[in-house]
Design a protein around this motif. Structure first.
Motif, PDB file in Angstrom:
ATOM      1  N   LEU A 249       0.760  -1.302   0.018  1.00  0.00           N
ATOM      2  CA  LEU A 249       0.025   0.000  -0.013  1.00  0.00           C
ATOM      3  C   LEU A 249       0.851   1.345   0.195  1.00  0.00           C
ATOM      4  CD1 LEU A 249      -3.167   0.610   0.055  1.00  0.00           C
ATOM      5  CD2 LEU A 249      -2.933   0.449   2.429  1.00  0.00           C
ATOM      6  N   ASP A 250       1.913   1.210   0.834  1.00  0.00           N
ATOM      7  CA  ASP A 250       2.913   2.494   0.860  1.00  0.00           C
ATOM      8  C   ASP A 250       3.553   2.698  -0.538  1.00  0.00           C
ATOM      9  OD1 ASP A 250       2.345   3.027   3.586  1.00  0.00           O
ATOM     10  OD2 ASP A 250       3.668   1.282   4.358  1.00  0.00           O
ATOM     11  N   ARG A 251       3.908   1.575  -1.054  1.00  0.00           N
ATOM     12  CA  ARG A 251       4.593   1.872  -2.278  1.00  0.00           C
ATOM     13  C   ARG A 251       3.563   2.233  -3.386  1.00  0.00           C
ATOM     14  NH1 ARG A 251       6.362  -3.628  -1.183  1.00  0.00           N
ATOM     15  NH2 ARG A 251       5.065  -4.411  -2.580  1.00  0.00           N
ATOM     16  N   LEU A 252       2.337   1.762  -3.393  1.00  0.00           N
ATOM     17  CA  LEU A 252       1.456   2.383  -4.189  1.00  0.00           C
ATOM     18  C   LEU A 252       0.955   3.663  -4.091  1.00  0.00           C
ATOM     19  CD1 LEU A 252      -0.587   1.752  -6.759  1.00  0.00           C
ATOM     20  CD2 LEU A 252      -2.159   1.115  -4.848  1.00  0.00           C
TER      21      LEU A 252
ATOM     22  N   PHE B  48      -6.715  -2.519   6.192  1.00  0.00           N
ATOM     23  CA  PHE B  48      -5.964  -3.219   5.142  1.00  0.00           C
ATOM     24  C   PHE B  48      -4.463  -3.581   5.722  1.00  0.00           C
ATOM     25  CE2 PHE B  48      -8.975  -0.804   2.510  1.00  0.00           C
ATOM     26  CZ  PHE B  48      -9.643  -2.021   1.810  1.00  0.00           C
ATOM     27  N   THR B  49      -4.251  -4.913   5.425  1.00  0.00           N
ATOM     28  CA  THR B  49      -2.932  -4.954   5.888  1.00  0.00           C
ATOM     29  C   THR B  49      -2.282  -6.197   5.004  1.00  0.00           C
ATOM     30  OG1 THR B  49      -1.452  -6.298   7.569  1.00  0.00           O
ATOM     31  CG2 THR B  49      -3.960  -6.790   7.438  1.00  0.00           C
TER      32      THR B  49
ATOM     33  N   GLY C  14      -0.672  -6.572  -8.260  1.00  0.00           N
ATOM     34  CA  GLY C  14      -0.404  -7.397  -7.144  1.00  0.00           C
ATOM     35  C   GLY C  14      -1.084  -6.976  -5.865  1.00  0.00           C
ATOM     36  N   LEU C  15      -1.962  -5.794  -6.045  1.00  0.00           N
ATOM     37  CA  LEU C  15      -2.358  -5.176  -4.884  1.00  0.00           C
ATOM     38  C   LEU C  15      -3.372  -6.197  -4.045  1.00  0.00           C
ATOM     39  CD1 LEU C  15      -2.335  -2.350  -3.518  1.00  0.00           C
ATOM     40  CD2 LEU C  15      -4.515  -1.863  -4.752  1.00  0.00           C
TER      41      LEU C  15
ATOM     42  N   ALA D 268      -5.275   5.293  -3.430  1.00  0.00           N
ATOM     43  CA  ALA D 268      -5.187   3.879  -3.058  1.00  0.00           C
ATOM     44  C   ALA D 268      -6.111   3.244  -2.300  1.00  0.00           C
ATOM     45  CB  ALA D 268      -3.748   3.781  -2.442  1.00  0.00           C
ATOM     46  N   TYR D 269      -6.604   3.575  -1.339  1.00  0.00           N
ATOM     47  CA  TYR D 269      -7.723   3.106  -0.751  1.00  0.00           C
ATOM     48  C   TYR D 269      -9.001   2.753  -1.479  1.00  0.00           C
ATOM     49  CZ  TYR D 269      -5.429   3.015   3.774  1.00  0.00           C
ATOM     50  OH  TYR D 269      -4.604   2.716   4.663  1.00  0.00           O
TER      51      TYR D 269
END
Lengths: 197, 197
Positions: free
Chosen positions: A6-9, B62-63, B48-49, A28-29
């Motif tokens: 998620l952080d990378r996105l 989310f994790t 890949g998300l 992202a969310y």
């Protein structure tokens, strides 16, 4: 939280123009909340983008075919070339449906401080097109900024050797605008460019 | 121009929150102008998300791991649960570094007109957590909106059966804000919630 997918996105999305860290997070969310097929389609388009799209060998705009659909369209007026700074300007002008000629993408504007000289732009190609094709008018459609003006002035000079009309998009008050909020330069341009009614 | 890869990308990007057709176009051209590796990385992350990220079985955020790093962190205060509407609220609160307890994501707010009743939210799971774990405080951190207030009121009622503290985030003037521009409701809240100095 550790650095995860998620952080990378978020960090990749925040590199897009006009997207800060907060909006990147929101995006992202949104993608996570949406149907996975959306992320899949977006991934596919992005993965294939640079293979599918390249620059038109004639005008320099982005296209899938070469020459681009605009350059290949015989119903358009091939005797008028509208010179723009970037490929996205072609899109904007096309959407206005105001222009039925061809385009030429310079790939930037003359900006000595940023090290961009005429040689870095597609001015040679433009000259070749004017020389070879029966062009009767070149419309200079750079933005009315210092760099845009400089570039327009330069093109005006080098295009003098051809017996063609060279015009520039009108600059002045935007439609729906207010005199009160117009800056001095815009006002000055709209005075100098005033037309008989 | 015919529908091509660029148009498809623009139309997908314009579905992101806060992104209109114009900004989607700007983004697409930015991606085209950028190094192809950028589009490649973005494509890879998006593809890949949904495999990488899922919801934490405890708190619902989310994790990549389960339970999430926050629920698994023994250095955090497990006796306080902060209840939020959406997973992204967890991120916002984490970034403020104001809170060292655990979270609980409701997955929405009670909104009868939109057909969202308490049964559609993770209120049962919250009750279970409060029942099983030694929780001493639940902080209601919904937005101060009609739906947020309704949901907070509902949770306040159902949490009465436990001998725990139930609190709500303070609502009032934003820091750096101006009385002059505060709406009546915000002003009214900041009066009702005024504190002794």
């Amino acid at each position: 939280m550790s650095i995860n997918a998620l952080d990378r996105l978020v960090s990749l999305l925040s590199k897009l123009p006009g997207v800060g860290k907060k909006s990147a997070g929101r995006m992202a969310y949104h993608i996570l909340d949406a149907d996975p097929s959306y992320a899949g389609m977006l991934a596919e388009e992005l993965a294939g983008l640079h293979q599918a799209i390249h620059r038109c060998s004639v005008c320099g705009s982005f296209t899938e075919s070469d020459p681009c659909p605009i350059c290949a369209d015989s119903s358009r007026d091939h005797s008028i070339i509208c010179v723009v700074e970037r490929a996205q300007d072609v899109r904007v002008i096309e959407e206005s449906k105001e222009f039925r000629g061809l385009f030429h993408v310079l790939g930037g504007l003359i900006a000595p401080l940023e090290g961009i000289s005429p040689g870095n732009l597609t001015i040679g190609q433009l000259m070749n097109r004017v020389r070879k094709d029966s062009v009767r008018e070149v419309i200079l459609a750079m933005n009315p900024t210092i760099e845009g003006d400089t570039t327009a002035l330069y093109l005006q000079k080098v295009l003098k050797e051809f017996n063609i009309e060279v015009t520039r998009l009108a600059s002045g008050l935007p439609v729906g605008g207010d005199l009160e909020y117009a800056d001095r330069l815009t006002l000055s341009r709209s005075f100098r460019g005033r037309i008989k009614v």
